[in-house]
Design an enzyme around this catalytic site. Structure first.
Site, PDB file in Angstrom:
ATOM      1  N   PHE A 106      10.848 -40.983  43.022  1.00 31.16           N
ATOM      2  CA  PHE A 106      10.365 -39.700  42.516  1.00 31.16           C
ATOM      3  C   PHE A 106      10.039 -38.854  43.745  1.00 31.16           C
ATOM      4  O   PHE A 106       9.591 -39.365  44.770  1.00 31.16           O
ATOM      5  CB  PHE A 106       9.155 -39.828  41.581  1.00 31.16           C
ATOM      6  CG  PHE A 106       8.825 -38.495  40.976  1.00 31.16           C
ATOM      7  CD1 PHE A 106       9.663 -37.932  40.034  1.00 31.16           C
ATOM      8  CD2 PHE A 106       7.728 -37.765  41.404  1.00 31.16           C
ATOM      9  CE1 PHE A 106       9.410 -36.663  39.519  1.00 31.16           C
ATOM     10  CE2 PHE A 106       7.472 -36.497  40.887  1.00 31.16           C
ATOM     11  CZ  PHE A 106       8.322 -35.953  39.941  1.00 31.16           C
ATOM     12  N   LYS A 240       0.621 -35.072  32.235  1.00 31.86           N
ATOM     13  CA  LYS A 240       1.713 -35.401  31.300  1.00 31.86           C
ATOM     14  C   LYS A 240       1.111 -36.102  30.072  1.00 31.86           C
ATOM     15  O   LYS A 240       0.495 -35.463  29.239  1.00 31.86           O
ATOM     16  CB  LYS A 240       2.756 -36.281  32.010  1.00 31.86           C
ATOM     17  CG  LYS A 240       3.643 -35.532  33.011  1.00 31.86           C
ATOM     18  CD  LYS A 240       2.982 -35.231  34.306  1.00 31.86           C
ATOM     19  CE  LYS A 240       3.966 -34.826  35.375  1.00 31.86           C
ATOM     20  NZ  LYS A 240       3.280 -34.430  36.608  1.00 31.86           N
ATOM     21  N   ARG A 364      17.731 -31.390  38.567  1.00 26.97           N
ATOM     22  CA  ARG A 364      17.376 -32.747  39.010  1.00 26.97           C
ATOM     23  C   ARG A 364      18.644 -33.392  39.551  1.00 26.97           C
ATOM     24  O   ARG A 364      19.256 -34.250  38.943  1.00 26.97           O
ATOM     25  CB  ARG A 364      16.818 -33.585  37.854  1.00 26.97           C
ATOM     26  CG  ARG A 364      15.477 -33.124  37.335  1.00 26.97           C
ATOM     27  CD  ARG A 364      14.274 -33.557  38.171  1.00 26.97           C
ATOM     28  NE  ARG A 364      13.983 -32.713  39.289  1.00 26.97           N
ATOM     29  CZ  ARG A 364      12.831 -32.792  39.985  1.00 26.97           C
ATOM     30  NH1 ARG A 364      11.888 -33.652  39.660  1.00 26.97           N
ATOM     31  NH2 ARG A 364      12.630 -32.025  41.033  1.00 26.97           N
ATOM     32  N   PHE A 430      13.467 -28.245  46.609  1.00 23.27           N
ATOM     33  CA  PHE A 430      13.834 -27.705  45.292  1.00 23.27           C
ATOM     34  C   PHE A 430      12.806 -26.698  44.772  1.00 23.27           C
ATOM     35  O   PHE A 430      13.143 -25.802  44.011  1.00 23.27           O
ATOM     36  CB  PHE A 430      13.989 -28.854  44.277  1.00 23.27           C
ATOM     37  CG  PHE A 430      12.773 -29.724  44.209  1.00 23.27           C
ATOM     38  CD1 PHE A 430      11.746 -29.435  43.345  1.00 23.27           C
ATOM     39  CD2 PHE A 430      12.625 -30.814  45.072  1.00 23.27           C
ATOM     40  CE1 PHE A 430      10.604 -30.215  43.319  1.00 23.27           C
ATOM     41  CE2 PHE A 430      11.489 -31.601  45.046  1.00 23.27           C
ATOM     42  CZ  PHE A 430      10.467 -31.299  44.174  1.00 23.27           C
TER      43      PHE A 430
END
Ligand code: P61
Length: 438
Positions: A106, A240, A364, A430
């Site tokens: 990740f 989350k 992604r 990103f």
């Protein structure tokens, strides 16, 4: 609602990066499920119970108790969010030259491991790198790969094995209880810790309940607790599963690790009884954790994701299968086969979906994967666009709009051209990179 002309302008100003769009220019926001879920009436009521003492807030003790009761971890240190916990954990456990095996990288987790002097090694099963493979537990560890790594480098060089539940970059794919138990047995043999990225553990538990033999009658709460019991500690982004807008924690069973982490948190986050959070944030988190293991909630949450995925499949849009827990991951390599990975197919597709309807998604693929320590680009096998579903926010009608927009883009896919990167930040590129259309 915006017009095509407005969205065209917004995209240009954002350098074709959906992270750089303004929220007010977005119609349906599927950038992330992180901090974007709706808090319940109970959580909001909890916000009013904030004990904003600098030290020893009542909300801290409530949260600590909930982490013990629901997850079973002994010691807990709050942090402002997941990466705060990753920073502290990496600094405490990793030495220069260490190897950290994990079930897929990740972004923030790997970066903190690298900044602490370690190197990440992928030990996920090969099926996880293939969008079409329908194996039910694509988050599983390849035990041979893991053992080979231990034999090659020696157990002393491996401070812990990093195990994520609901593997994010693979498409929200679960690890099975059986595989986790096997990883525990193997790491016990060599005396190596397991650190659990438990950001979406309840969603993983749902797939175990649905798919794994012997778990169909067990509650999400009991499955979650069993998962945690096979690990030695955890980093949590509570934005989350735990249904809060901000918050996280580091949890460990080992007193020595706890003591060092508790000392370190005061440097980077705040005192160990608030870790960068307000008392009210900890209260909302404590309540949200309880709600996250409610069987009806999880069924409805993942049911909505599956509803969208099935619509996409009906429209023949290539997506990662099986459908994952927190979103639909569209396979940009299959969607735009004429665009080479160097011309950023997933980044391009995310921009095109926004242009069509104002729906914001996230790349992604190669942009997210970034560069190796030697400066070379990683070329990940998966080149995906994530349509992430916040919890308790959207309706089924929104899901229809999303699938229909994606279908419109699919119909004109042959006319879509790739992009080049014109600005590249050094870390986690990103988030802030900019692009130009070819
Ligand atoms: C997300 F584009 N996730 O999925 P923090 N572990 C795991 C996460 O999913 C996670 C963190 C640790 C985000 C936010 C985000 O490349 C990105 O609370 C499995 O965000 O610090 C976060 O937790 C870190 C989006 C993070 C990204 C990094 O949308």
């Amino acid at each position: 609602m915006t017009t095509v002309a407005q969205r065209k302008k917004a995209l240009q100003q954002a350098g074709y990066n959906t992270f750089l769009l303004k929220s007010e220019d977005v119609y349906i926001d599927l950038l992330t499920d992180s901090g974007t879920s709706a808090m319940s009436d109970r959580q909001w009521a909890g916000m009013m119970l904030g004990d904003e003492a600098y030290a020893g807030s009542a909300n801290f003790y409530h949260l600590e108790q909930v982490v013990r009761d629901i997850y079973g971890y002994k010691h807990m240190i709050p942090t402002h969010q997941g990466r705060g916990a990753e920073n502290i954990l990496s600094k405490v456990l990793i030495k220069k030259g260490d190897i950290i095996p994990g079930n897929m990288y990740f972004t923030t987790t790997r970066l903190h491991q690298e900044l602490a002097g370690g190197r990440f090694e992928d030990i996920i099963i090969n099926e996880a790198h293939d969008p079409e493979n329908e194996f039910p537990f694509k988050g599983n560890v390849n035990l041979e790969k893991l053992e080979a790594l231990i034999k090659k480098h020696g157990a002393k060089k491996i401070p812990y094995v990093s195990i994520a539940t609901s593997v994010n970059m693979a498409g929200g794919q679960p690890i099975s209880m059986k595989n986790l138990k096997d990883v525990r047995a193997l790491t016990n043999k060599y005396g190596i810790r397991i650190i659990h990225d438990m950001t979406r553990v309840a969603e993983n538990a749902y797939f175990i309940q649905q798919r794994e033999k012997g778990y169909d009658k067990k509650s999400i709460a009991s499955i979650v607790k069993e998962i945690c019991s096979y690990t030695d500690g955890a980093t949590m982004s509570a934005k989350k599963d735990a249904l809060v807008n901000i918050g996280g924690f580091l949890a460990v069973n080992d007193w020595d690790v706890f003591e060092e982490a508790r000392n370190m948190v005061v440097i980077y986050e705040g005192l160990h009884t608030y870790g960068g959070l307000a008392g009210r944030d900890m209260e909302a988190m404590a309540i949200g954790i309880g709600e996250s293991v409610n069987d009806d909630h999880i069924k409805a949450r993942i049911g909505q994701v599956i509803y969208l995925g099935e619509k996409m499949i009906e429209y023949e849009i290539p997506i990662v299968k099986p459908i994952g827990g927190h979103g639909i991951f569209v396979d940009a390599k299959k969607f735009l086969p004429h665009i080479p990975q160097d011309a950023f197919p997933a980044q391009t597709l995310a921009a095109e979906v926004y242009l069509d309807s104002g729906i914001r998604t996230m790349e992604r693929g190669i942009v997210s994967a970034g560069r190796k320590a030697n400066g070379e680009n990683y070329y990940p096998k998966l080149e995906l666009v994530r349509f992430t579903i916040p919890r308790r926010v959207y309706t089924q009608a929104h899901m229809d709009v999303i699938a229909e927009s994606t279908q419109r883009v699919f119909e004109k896919r042959d006319r879509i051209k790739g992009m080049e990167m014109v600005y590249e930040p050094k870390y986690l590129r990103f988030f802030q990179a900019k692009f130009r259309k070819l």
